[in-house]
Design an enzyme around this catalytic site. Structure first.
Site, mmCIF file in Angstrom:
data_model
loop_
_atom_site.group_PDB
_atom_site.id
_atom_site.type_symbol
_atom_site.label_atom_id
_atom_site.label_comp_id
_atom_site.label_asym_id
_atom_site.label_seq_id
_atom_site.Cartn_x
_atom_site.Cartn_y
_atom_site.Cartn_z
ATOM 1 C CG HIS A 1 22.801 33.758 8.091
ATOM 2 N ND1 HIS A 1 22.058 35.004 7.733
ATOM 3 C CD2 HIS A 1 23.647 33.523 6.932
ATOM 4 C CE1 HIS A 1 22.406 35.634 6.580
ATOM 5 N NE2 HIS A 1 23.478 34.851 6.084
ATOM 6 C CG LEU A 2 24.652 33.940 15.321
ATOM 7 C CD1 LEU A 2 25.256 34.714 16.237
ATOM 8 C CD2 LEU A 2 24.946 32.588 15.285
ATOM 9 N NE ARG A 3 19.197 30.745 9.635
ATOM 10 C CZ ARG A 3 19.506 31.129 8.113
ATOM 11 N NH1 ARG A 3 19.116 32.354 8.020
ATOM 12 N NH2 ARG A 3 19.842 30.407 7.318
ATOM 13 C CG ASN B 1 19.362 37.078 6.795
ATOM 14 O OD1 ASN B 1 19.900 36.960 7.664
ATOM 15 N ND2 ASN B 1 19.198 36.126 5.685
ATOM 16 C CG HIS C 1 23.056 38.678 -1.074
ATOM 17 N ND1 HIS C 1 23.044 37.320 -0.502
ATOM 18 C CD2 HIS C 1 22.303 38.477 -2.426
ATOM 19 C CE1 HIS C 1 22.336 36.535 -1.480
ATOM 20 N NE2 HIS C 1 22.171 37.139 -2.344
ATOM 21 C CG ASP D 1 26.308 32.775 3.641
ATOM 22 O OD1 ASP D 1 25.656 33.115 4.454
ATOM 23 O OD2 ASP D 1 25.967 32.590 2.335
ATOM 24 C CG ASP E 1 23.573 38.439 3.749
ATOM 25 O OD1 ASP E 1 24.222 38.524 2.714
ATOM 26 O OD2 ASP E 1 23.292 37.306 4.263
ATOM 27 C CG HIS F 1 28.388 36.408 5.490
ATOM 28 N ND1 HIS F 1 28.142 37.311 4.640
ATOM 29 C CD2 HIS F 1 27.106 35.863 5.593
ATOM 30 C CE1 HIS F 1 27.143 37.068 4.039
ATOM 31 N NE2 HIS F 1 26.302 36.392 4.677
ATOM 32 C CG HIS G 1 27.994 35.535 0.345
ATOM 33 N ND1 HIS G 1 27.404 36.277 -0.908
ATOM 34 C CD2 HIS G 1 26.979 35.533 1.175
ATOM 35 C CE1 HIS G 1 26.351 36.633 -0.409
ATOM 36 N NE2 HIS G 1 26.057 36.306 0.690
#
Lengths: 427, 316
Positions: A64-66, A96, A180, A307, A153, A62, A234
C-alpha cells in the site's frame, strides 16, 4: 554506477545458479559474471562478497503506497524508498487509494509519480468501481493502461455473481484476479482473530472460517469460469492452506501469498491491546502459523508479500477497536524470512528467493531478472548471516507502525540495484 | 472522623485493570478491607480520610448511572475530591482523542482515574500514557473488576468460602465484561464455574477457563449453589442473535419453580433487571435474592480498592 562484488554467492533459481562468482556492473549493464577476475578500472567500487548473497531483485506483490489520497501515511516516493531499503526492486501497489485505482487516469498518475525510481511500481486496479462491489471497473482499459492484476483489496468482492462476471469479462485477456478473502457478514467490526485470546480481551473476533469460505467460493468460481487465474491475497489460516493445496492438486491455476507477520506472530501478540498487532486478516493461532510454514515448504504458498500498510501515529495510538488495520512490512520482510524460515531450516535459501523474487513475477507474468553478462542488473545484495536490531528510526517509510521495532534478526539487506541505480540499506 | 489501620496488607498493584491480575490473597485483601468498612459503617455518618488531599476523576465515556454513583460515593466517603466527567458533555464529541483528553485532565492535577469506556482495552491504553492510578469501571466487553469483586464479596458473606462451590453464570456471556471478571475471580478462589447461555451468546473458545457448560435453566439450577444472572440486552435480539425474548425466558429465565425446587439457591444479578426475561419479579425479590446486598457491597468494594491503590501511592 561502477561496482564489483568479489566472491559473492550468486543465487538465481530460474538459471539454476548457486555458486560463488565475481560480478562487475558498469554503465547500467552486468559486464562480467564468472569465476575469473575481470579487468576493472581504479574507479570501480570493490566490495568483498564473502558474507553476501546476490539474488535477482526481490519483488513484493502486495504493497500500500497510499498515493493518491493518503499522502500523510505514505507516498510513492517514500514507499518505494522503503522498498529499496528492504531489498525490493519491484512492487505492486494496491488500489484502495482515494480515488481508488479504477480508472486509466489514476493508473497514469501512479506511473508518472513512480517514473525514474529505482523501484518499479506495477499498479493493481480494482475489480469494481470505487471498490463498491456493484459495477465492474473498466477492466480491459485498465489492462491496456498497465494494471497487472485486479482486486478490491481492503475489502472482499462480496457478491459471487460479481466475482463470476469479473472472471468472465476478462477471460479472453486471461487476467489475474486476486481477492482479499473476507466474508464480511461474519467479520463486521472485528478487532482480532476469534479465539481464546479474543474471549479474554473482550474483542470482537474474525473467525478463520470467514476467510476460508471466500477462498473456497472463489476456487469454485475460477474453475467454473474455465480455470481462470486466481490469487488469494495474504492468506492466514490453516483452512486456506488446505483449500489452495487441494485446488492446485486438481490442476487449477490458483496461487497465494502470505505475509511475514502471519508466519512469525500469533494472536498472543495482541495482548496489552497492542495496536501494531492489529491487521486484516488478523494474526491467527500457532496452529495456523504451523500450517502456513508447511504450505510454504511444500509449495502450496507461492510467495511472500508484505501487505505493507503504513498508518499515521494518531491512527494507531487509540482504542484498539478504533485503530487502523495494518503494519509496515517492506523493510523487515527479508530479515524476518531469513530468520524465521531459512535459519530455522523450514526453507532453503533457494526456496526463499523463489518466494521473494521469482514466484511473484511468475504469477504476474512479469519478466524475470537474469544474472548474466549484458543484462540490465536487477539485483538484491544481502548479508544472510548478519545479526541486527530493527530500528525504525532508520526506516524510509513515512510511518513506523510495526510490531517488530527492537527485535533481533539474522539476515539483512545491503544493496538494492535496479534501473541503473544503487541503494545502500540504511539499516 | 474514623481512621483504619491501613498498612496491614500490601496490595501489589498500581492499577486495577482486570480481575486476572489478582491473586487469591489480593482478592481476600480487598474483600476483608470491604468487610471492615461495612462493619465500621459506610453511610454518610462515617467518613474516612484515606483519600483526603487526593483528586479522583470519575470519567464515564459510556453511560451508566448506578456504577458512577457507587464509585463517586465511595470516593467521597474516603475523603477525596471528586471530578466528574461524562462523555456527552466532553470534548470527545468534538473529536478530541482519548489520549488528549487524558493529558488535559492529568495536567489539572489528579491522582486516581475511575474509567468506564465502551472500548475493550481503553483503560489499559490510558494507563500507559499517564502517571496516575487507574481503576477500570468497565471497559467494553473486557473487564469490570469491581463488579466481579462485589459479586465475590456477596458470595463470601453468604457461603464463608467458595472452594468447591458451583456458581453458574447465566446469560449473554459473549458480550459480558461482568462474566469475564466474575468467572476469573471465582476460579482463582477455587469455585467451579458453569455457563448457561444460548450458543449465539457464548464465546467461540473459552478454554482458558475450566467451565461446566449447562444446557437449560433447569439443569443449571440442579447443578448450582448460586446463579449469577446477567442482563439480556434488547439489541441482542435485534441483532439476530436471539429469535425472541419469550424463547430466551422459556429456556434460560429463572422462575419461582426453580426456587421451590432448590430453596437454598443463591440468586444474584448485577442489574438493572429485565423482569420476565432473565428473571421473574418474584425471584428477584425472594429471600434467596442478594441483589440489593450486591449494591451495598459495591460501595464497600470500591472504597476498599481505592484505599488500597492510594496506600501504594503514598508508599512510592
Amino acid at each position: 554506477m561502477n561496482i564489483y562484488f568479489s566472491n559473492i554467492r550468486v543465487i538465481s533459481p530460474i538459471q539454476n545458479i548457486d555458486e560463488r562468482l565475481n560480478i562487475h556492473i558498469q554503465e547500467g549493464l552486468i559486464q562480467y559474471v564468472g569465476k575469473y577476475t575481470p579487468t576493472i578500472s581504479d574507479k570501480t567500487r570493490i566490495i568483498s562478497g564473502s558474507d553476501l548473497v546476490c539474488s535477482p531483485g526481490l519483488f513484493d506483490m502486495h504493497v500500500h503506497l497510499r498515493e493518491p489520497g493518503h499522502e500523510y501515511k505514505e507516498t510513492i516516493q517514500t514507499g518505494t524508498l522503503a522498498a529499496a531499503n528492504g531489498g525490493f526492486t519491484g512492487v505492486v501497489c494496491m488500489p484502495n487509494t482515494s480515488p481508488a485505482v479504477d480508472s486509466v487516469a489514476v493508473i497514469e498518475y501512479i506511473k508518472s509519480r513512480s517514473k525514474g525510481n529505482l523501484v518499479d511500481v506495477f499498479p493493481c486496479a480494482t475489480m469494481t468501481k470505487s471498490r463498491e462491489g456493484k459495477d465492474l471497473a473498466p477492466l480491459l482499459s485498465l489492462i491496456e493502461a498497465g494494471a497487472v492484476m485486479f482486486s478490491d483489496d481492503g475489502s472482499c468482492l462480496e457478491s459471487a455473481e460479481m466475482m463470476r462476471r469479473a472472471f468472465d469479462y476478462t477471460a479472453q485477456w486471461d487476467a489475474l484476479l486476486t481477492q482479499h478473502c473476507e466474508e464480511h457478514s461474519m467479520t463486521r467490526n472485528f478487532a482480532m482473530n476469534e479465539g481464546k485470546v479474543s474471549t479474554e480481551l473482550g474483542l470482537k473476533g474474525y473467525p478463520t472460517v470467514a476467510e476460508d469460505v471466500i477462498i473456497a467460493r472463489d476456487i469454485l468460481l475460477a474453475e467454473y469460469c474455465g480455470n481462470r487465474r486466481y490469487h488469494a491475497a495474504h492468506i492466514s489460516t490453516k483452512g486456506a492452506v488446505r483449500l489452495v493445496r487441494e485446488a492446485k492438486k486438481r490442476g487449477q491455476r490458483v496461487s497465494c501469498e502470505v505475509t511475514p507477520h502471519h508466519f512469525v506472530l500469533t494472536d498472543e501478540s495482541v495482548r496489552g491491546y497492542n495496536t501494531n498487532a492489529k491487521m486484516n486478516p488478523p494474526l491467527r493461532t500457532i496452529e495456523d502459523v504451523e500450517a502456513i510454514i508447511e504450505g510454504l515448504a511444500d509449495g502450496t504458498i507461492d510467495c511472500i508479500a508484505t501487505d505493507h500498510a503504513p498508518h499515521a501515529i494518531h491512527e494507531k495510538q487509540c482504542e484498539f477497536s478504533n485503530a487502523a488495520n495494518g503494519i509496515t512490512g517492506l523493510e523487515t520482510a527479508l530479515g524476518l524470512g531469513l530468520t524465521y524460515l531459512v535459519h530455522s531450516k523450514k526453507l532453503t535459501l533457494n526456496q526463499f528467493i523463489e518466494k521473494m523474487s521469482v514466484n511473484p513475477r511468475k504469477i504476474l507474468q512479469i519478466p524475470q531478472p537474469i544474472i548474466s553478462v549484458g543484462e540490465i542488473p536487477n539485483l538484491t545484495i544481502f548479508a544472510p548471516d548478519e545479526q541486527w536490531t530493527v530500528n525504525l528510526e532508520l526506516s524510509c517509510s513515512m510511518s513506523k507502525n510495526s510490531p517488530f521495532q527492537g527485535i533481533i534478526l539474522t539476515g539483512k539487506p545491503k544493496f538494492t540495484i535496479n534501473n541503473n541505480q544503487i541503494f545502500s540499506s540504511k539499516f | 472522623m474514623l481512621s483504619l489501620n491501613s498498612m496491614t496488607n500490601i496490595f501489589p498493584h498500581k492499577h486495577l485493570l482486570s480481575s486476572s491480575q489478582l491473586s487469591r490473597s489480593d482478592i481476600l485483601t480487598i474483600t476483608s478491607r470491604a468487610n471492615e468498612f461495612i462493619s465500621n459503617g459506610i453511610s454518610a455518618a462515617h467518613r474516612y480520610d484515606l483519600l483526603r488531599g487526593k483528586t479522583v476523576v470519575s470519567a464515564f465515556f459510556e453511560g451508566s448511572t448506578r456504577t458512577k454513583l457507587s464509585f463517586e460515593l465511595a470516593a467521597r466517603r474516603l475523603g477525596a475530591d471528586v471530578l466528574s466527567f461524562t462523555a456527552s458533555a466532553s470534548s470527545l464529541s468534538k473529536g478530541e482523542s482519548l489520549i488528549d483528553t487524558l493529558n488535559t485532565i492529568d495536567a489539572m492535577g489528579v491522582d486516581i482515574w475511575l474509567v468506564r469506556h465502551s472500548h475493550s482495552g481503553a483503560v489499559e491504553l490510558m494507563s500507559n500514557f499517564s502517571h496516575c492510578a487507574f481503576l477500570n469501571a468497565g471497559d467494553g466487553q473486557h473487564q469490570h473488576p469491581t463488579q466481579g469483586l462485589l459479586d465475590i464479596l456477596t458470595m463470601l458473606q453468604h457461603f464463608g468460602e467458595l472452594d468447591g462451590k458451583n456458581i453458574c453464570i447465566v446469560g449473554d456471556i459473549l458480550h459480558s465484561r461482568v462474566a469475564r471478571s466474575t468467572a476469573t475471580l471465582l476460579q482463582t478462589l477455587g469455585a467451579n464455574v458453569g455457563f448457561l447461555a444460548p450458543g449465539t451468546l457464548l464465546p467461540h473458545d473459552y478454554s482458558h477457563w475450566n467451565i461446566t457448560l449447562l444446557k437449560t435453566i433447569d439443569a443449571a439450577v440442579e447443578w448450582a449453589d448460586g446463579l449469577n444472572i446477567l442482563r439480556i440486552q434488547r439489541e441482542r435480539m435485534e441483532g439476530g442473535l436471539l429469535p425472541s425474548l419469550e424463547e430466551y425466558s422459556q429456556f434460560y429465565g429463572v422462575k419461582m419453580i426453580h426456587l421451590q425446587s432448590k430453596p437454598n439457591l443463591l440468586i444474584m444479578h448485577p442489574g438493572p433487571v429485565n423482569y420476565g426475561v432473565e428473571i421473574d419479579h418474584d425471584v428477584a425479590h425472594a429471600t434467596q435474592s442478594l441483589i440489593q446486598k450486591q449494591v451495598t457491597n459495591g460501595v464497600a468494594i470500591r472504597m476498599a480498592v481505592m484505599a488500597l491503590l492510594a496506600e501504594n501511592f503514598d508508599r512510592k
